[in-house]
Design a protein around this motif. Structure first.
Motif, mmCIF file in Angstrom:
data_model
loop_
_atom_site.group_PDB
_atom_site.id
_atom_site.type_symbol
_atom_site.label_atom_id
_atom_site.label_comp_id
_atom_site.label_asym_id
_atom_site.label_seq_id
_atom_site.Cartn_x
_atom_site.Cartn_y
_atom_site.Cartn_z
ATOM 1 N N PRO A 88 0.816 -1.219 0.000
ATOM 2 C CA PRO A 88 0.000 0.000 0.000
ATOM 3 C C PRO A 88 0.844 1.261 0.000
ATOM 4 C CG PRO A 88 0.143 -0.858 2.212
ATOM 5 C CD PRO A 88 0.867 -1.844 1.326
ATOM 6 N N PRO A 89 0.247 2.393 -0.333
ATOM 7 C CA PRO A 89 0.955 3.668 -0.249
ATOM 8 C C PRO A 89 1.033 4.140 1.193
ATOM 9 C CG PRO A 89 -1.296 4.042 -0.931
ATOM 10 C CD PRO A 89 -1.118 2.549 -0.861
ATOM 11 N N GLY A 90 1.824 5.184 1.411
ATOM 12 C CA GLY A 90 1.906 5.770 2.742
ATOM 13 C C GLY A 90 2.928 5.082 3.627
ATOM 14 N N PRO A 91 2.967 5.439 4.911
ATOM 15 C CA PRO A 91 3.955 4.880 5.837
ATOM 16 C C PRO A 91 3.816 3.376 5.989
ATOM 17 C CG PRO A 91 2.936 6.845 6.757
ATOM 18 C CD PRO A 91 2.147 6.485 5.535
ATOM 19 N N PRO A 92 4.901 2.688 6.297
ATOM 20 C CA PRO A 92 4.842 1.243 6.519
ATOM 21 C C PRO A 92 3.864 0.896 7.640
ATOM 22 C CG PRO A 92 7.121 1.993 6.376
ATOM 23 C CD PRO A 92 6.278 3.218 6.431
ATOM 24 N N LEU A 93 3.189 -0.241 7.493
ATOM 25 C CA LEU A 93 2.293 -0.806 8.500
ATOM 26 C C LEU A 93 1.033 0.019 8.740
ATOM 27 C CD1 LEU A 93 4.914 -2.031 11.147
ATOM 28 C CD2 LEU A 93 4.045 -3.215 9.120
ATOM 29 N N GLU A 94 0.752 1.011 7.872
ATOM 30 C CA GLU A 94 -0.487 1.774 8.019
ATOM 31 C C GLU A 94 -1.503 1.426 6.944
ATOM 32 O OE1 GLU A 94 0.066 5.949 8.669
ATOM 33 O OE2 GLU A 94 1.453 5.635 10.335
ATOM 34 N N SER A 95 -1.133 0.557 6.011
ATOM 35 C CA SER A 95 -2.057 -0.027 5.035
ATOM 36 C C SER A 95 -2.798 0.995 4.186
ATOM 37 C CB SER A 95 -3.077 -0.936 5.754
ATOM 38 O OG SER A 95 -2.415 -1.986 6.421
ATOM 39 N N GLY A 96 -2.170 2.147 3.963
ATOM 40 C CA GLY A 96 -2.773 3.162 3.111
ATOM 41 C C GLY A 96 -3.888 3.958 3.765
ATOM 42 N N ILE A 97 -4.128 3.756 5.061
ATOM 43 C CA ILE A 97 -5.192 4.491 5.750
ATOM 44 C C ILE A 97 -4.821 5.966 5.807
ATOM 45 C CG2 ILE A 97 -6.351 4.805 7.968
ATOM 46 C CD1 ILE A 97 -6.239 1.780 8.319
ATOM 47 N N VAL A 98 -5.759 6.821 5.428
ATOM 48 C CA VAL A 98 -5.470 8.230 5.206
ATOM 49 C C VAL A 98 -5.620 9.066 6.473
ATOM 50 C CG1 VAL A 98 -6.146 10.267 3.874
ATOM 51 C CG2 VAL A 98 -6.182 8.018 2.797
ATOM 52 N N HIS A 99 -6.503 8.657 7.363
ATOM 53 C CA HIS A 99 -6.796 9.437 8.568
ATOM 54 C C HIS A 99 -7.091 8.456 9.698
ATOM 55 C CE1 HIS A 99 -11.294 8.826 8.126
ATOM 56 N NE2 HIS A 99 -10.801 8.395 6.983
ATOM 57 N N ARG A 100 -7.390 8.954 10.882
ATOM 58 C CA ARG A 100 -7.606 8.075 12.023
ATOM 59 C C ARG A 100 -8.896 8.419 12.756
ATOM 60 N NH1 ARG A 100 -1.798 6.502 14.714
ATOM 61 N NH2 ARG A 100 -0.528 6.757 12.847
ATOM 62 N N LEU A 101 -9.436 7.401 13.405
ATOM 63 C CA LEU A 101 -10.488 7.566 14.394
ATOM 64 C C LEU A 101 -9.968 7.039 15.724
ATOM 65 C CD1 LEU A 101 -13.618 6.282 12.411
ATOM 66 C CD2 LEU A 101 -13.118 8.655 13.019
ATOM 67 N N ASP A 102 -10.386 7.673 16.827
ATOM 68 C CA ASP A 102 -9.986 7.198 18.141
ATOM 69 C C ASP A 102 -10.415 5.748 18.325
ATOM 70 O OD1 ASP A 102 -9.114 9.773 18.663
ATOM 71 O OD2 ASP A 102 -10.992 10.359 19.638
ATOM 72 N N THR A 103 -9.716 5.025 19.188
ATOM 73 C CA THR A 103 -10.017 3.609 19.402
ATOM 74 C C THR A 103 -11.474 3.387 19.789
ATOM 75 O OG1 THR A 103 -7.734 3.112 20.033
ATOM 76 C CG2 THR A 103 -9.433 1.583 20.778
ATOM 77 N N GLY A 104 -12.015 4.220 20.662
ATOM 78 C CA GLY A 104 -13.390 4.044 21.105
ATOM 79 C C GLY A 104 -14.436 4.530 20.137
ATOM 80 N N THR A 105 -14.024 5.138 19.032
ATOM 81 C CA THR A 105 -14.939 5.710 18.051
ATOM 82 C C THR A 105 -15.124 4.755 16.877
ATOM 83 O OG1 THR A 105 -14.230 7.944 18.636
ATOM 84 C CG2 THR A 105 -15.339 7.681 16.518
ATOM 85 N N SER A 106 -16.345 4.606 16.425
ATOM 86 C CA SER A 106 -16.637 3.821 15.220
ATOM 87 C C SER A 106 -16.804 4.766 14.044
ATOM 88 C CB SER A 106 -17.913 2.998 15.435
ATOM 89 O OG SER A 106 -19.003 3.864 15.747
ATOM 90 N N GLY A 107 -16.883 4.190 12.838
ATOM 91 C CA GLY A 107 -17.225 5.028 11.702
ATOM 92 C C GLY A 107 -16.386 4.835 10.463
ATOM 93 N N VAL A 108 -16.616 5.732 9.495
ATOM 94 C CA VAL A 108 -16.066 5.590 8.158
ATOM 95 C C VAL A 108 -14.582 5.958 8.126
ATOM 96 C CG1 VAL A 108 -16.796 7.922 7.462
ATOM 97 C CG2 VAL A 108 -16.462 6.158 5.728
ATOM 98 N N LEU A 109 -13.805 5.115 7.445
ATOM 99 C CA LEU A 109 -12.372 5.324 7.230
ATOM 100 C C LEU A 109 -12.068 5.144 5.752
ATOM 101 C CD1 LEU A 109 -10.425 3.331 10.008
ATOM 102 C CD2 LEU A 109 -10.419 5.804 9.682
ATOM 103 N N LEU A 110 -11.129 5.943 5.256
ATOM 104 C CA LEU A 110 -10.678 5.817 3.871
ATOM 105 C C LEU A 110 -9.260 5.254 3.852
ATOM 106 C CD1 LEU A 110 -11.863 9.185 2.269
ATOM 107 C CD2 LEU A 110 -13.157 7.071 2.667
ATOM 108 N N ALA A 111 -9.044 4.258 3.002
ATOM 109 C CA ALA A 111 -7.714 3.680 2.794
ATOM 110 C C ALA A 111 -7.404 3.725 1.303
ATOM 111 C CB ALA A 111 -7.653 2.247 3.311
ATOM 112 N N ALA A 112 -6.381 4.475 0.938
ATOM 113 C CA ALA A 112 -6.012 4.619 -0.468
ATOM 114 C C ALA A 112 -5.271 3.380 -0.946
ATOM 115 C CB ALA A 112 -5.153 5.862 -0.667
ATOM 116 N N ARG A 113 -5.445 3.052 -2.221
ATOM 117 C CA ARG A 113 -4.776 1.897 -2.822
ATOM 118 C C ARG A 113 -3.737 2.321 -3.845
ATOM 119 N NH1 ARG A 113 -5.449 -2.489 -0.114
ATOM 120 N NH2 ARG A 113 -5.768 -3.903 -1.873
ATOM 121 N N ALA A 114 -3.571 3.620 -4.032
ATOM 122 C CA ALA A 114 -2.603 4.132 -5.003
ATOM 123 C C ALA A 114 -1.883 5.329 -4.396
ATOM 124 C CB ALA A 114 -3.298 4.539 -6.297
ATOM 125 N N ASP A 115 -0.606 5.483 -4.753
ATOM 126 C CA ASP A 115 0.200 6.569 -4.194
ATOM 127 C C ASP A 115 -0.396 7.937 -4.497
ATOM 128 O OD1 ASP A 115 2.362 5.068 -3.010
ATOM 129 O OD2 ASP A 115 3.083 4.634 -5.022
#
Length: 272
Positions: A88-115
């Motif tokens: 994936p693109p982005g930093p190692p071990l982050e799987s292309g995930i673009v942003h974060r949600l707190d551990t206790g928070t649910s919801g929509v996440l975007l993970a890019a598949r291209a640089d």
């Protein structure tokens, strides 16, 4: 096995019973233990997928990305486990995930598949080009719409907490930045209110601090409110939607995630 899978296995390695550092050099007689890659649950709630993007629904109680130097279950680990050979693109071990949600928070996440998309989406977050909504159940009855303008900085005594900083003269001391939220009440029951919070700034713990500053903290929030039910996987805060810009076309896209099924029925029936 590809490099990605090998790196994930190595991240779970222990030498002589202790977690190994990446630069550890083995010597004769060392005992090496490697946990199975299958120990990381592969379960993913994928809302939408394409060659460029994964849209995910993160459950409460699961980290978006594991803390530095740690391994274990996280959204990033589950994305990697679903396709171990993909780089994936982005930093190692982050799987292309673009942003974060707190551990206790649910919801929509975007993970890019291209640089190119990862870089464009990260730029959009820095420029506050996204419009996001959150659904929350807060303590008490909030009768009317409210705008919150409150800077947020680092708490001086805790790395886990942030701090509302109303005095501009203290912004530098706490590395504070201004943040804005609009809070719209939807329904109320049992001295609780279901609200929708609209944001463009995405500062850490922004929604939680802004609601607490109104005297209506997120229900079950362990940092800025009170834990009322320890059996729940998290607090009543859900990343409902993200509106982002497709850099290839300039079109706006809105991704929406449904609330978790453990939320109360009165909240679910109040939503369209």
């Amino acid at each position: 096995m590809g490099r990605r899978g090998a790196r994930r296995l190595a991240g779970n390695a222990r030498v002589n019973g202790r977690r190994a550092r990446p630069a550890h050099v083995l010597i004769a007689g060392d005992q090496v233990q490697i946990a199975s890659i299958e120990e990381t649950p592969p379960d993913l709630d994928i809302l939408r997928s394409s060659e460029q993007l994964l849209v995910l629904n993160k459950p409460a109680g699961l980290p978006t990305i594991a803390l530095a130097g740690q391994t274990g279950d996280s959204m990033a680990a589950r994305v990697a486990a679903a396709d171990p050979e993909f780089r994936p693109p982005g930093p190692p071990l982050e799987s292309g995930i673009v942003h974060r949600l707190d551990t206790g928070t649910s919801g929509v996440l975007l993970a890019a598949r291209a640089d190119s998309l990862w870089e464009a989406l990260r730029r959009q977050t820095r420029e506050h080009a996204w419009a996001k909504t959150y659904l929350c159940i807060v303590e008490g009855e909030l009768p009317e719409k409210t705008e919150v303008q409150l800077a947020i900085g680092q708490h001086p005594k805790s790395n886990r907490r942030m701090l509302g900083v109303p005095d501009p003269e203290k912004w530098k001391r706490y590395s504070a930045r201004m943040a804005s939220s609009r809070v719209d009440p939807i329904a109320a029951a049992d001295q609780q209110t279901l609200v929708r919070v609209h944001t463009r700034t995405g500062l850490r713990h922004q929604v939680r601090i802004h609601l607490a500053s109104l005297g209506h903290p997120v229900r079950n929030d362990p940092l800025y409110g009170e834990v009322r039910d320890q059996s729940l996987p998290g607090h009543y805060l859900h990343g409902e939607s993200i509106r982002w810009i497709d850099p290839s076309s300039g079109n706006m896209h809105t991704e929406v995630a449904p609330i978790p099924d453990w939320w109360p029925d009165w909240a679910a029936t109040a939503l369209p």
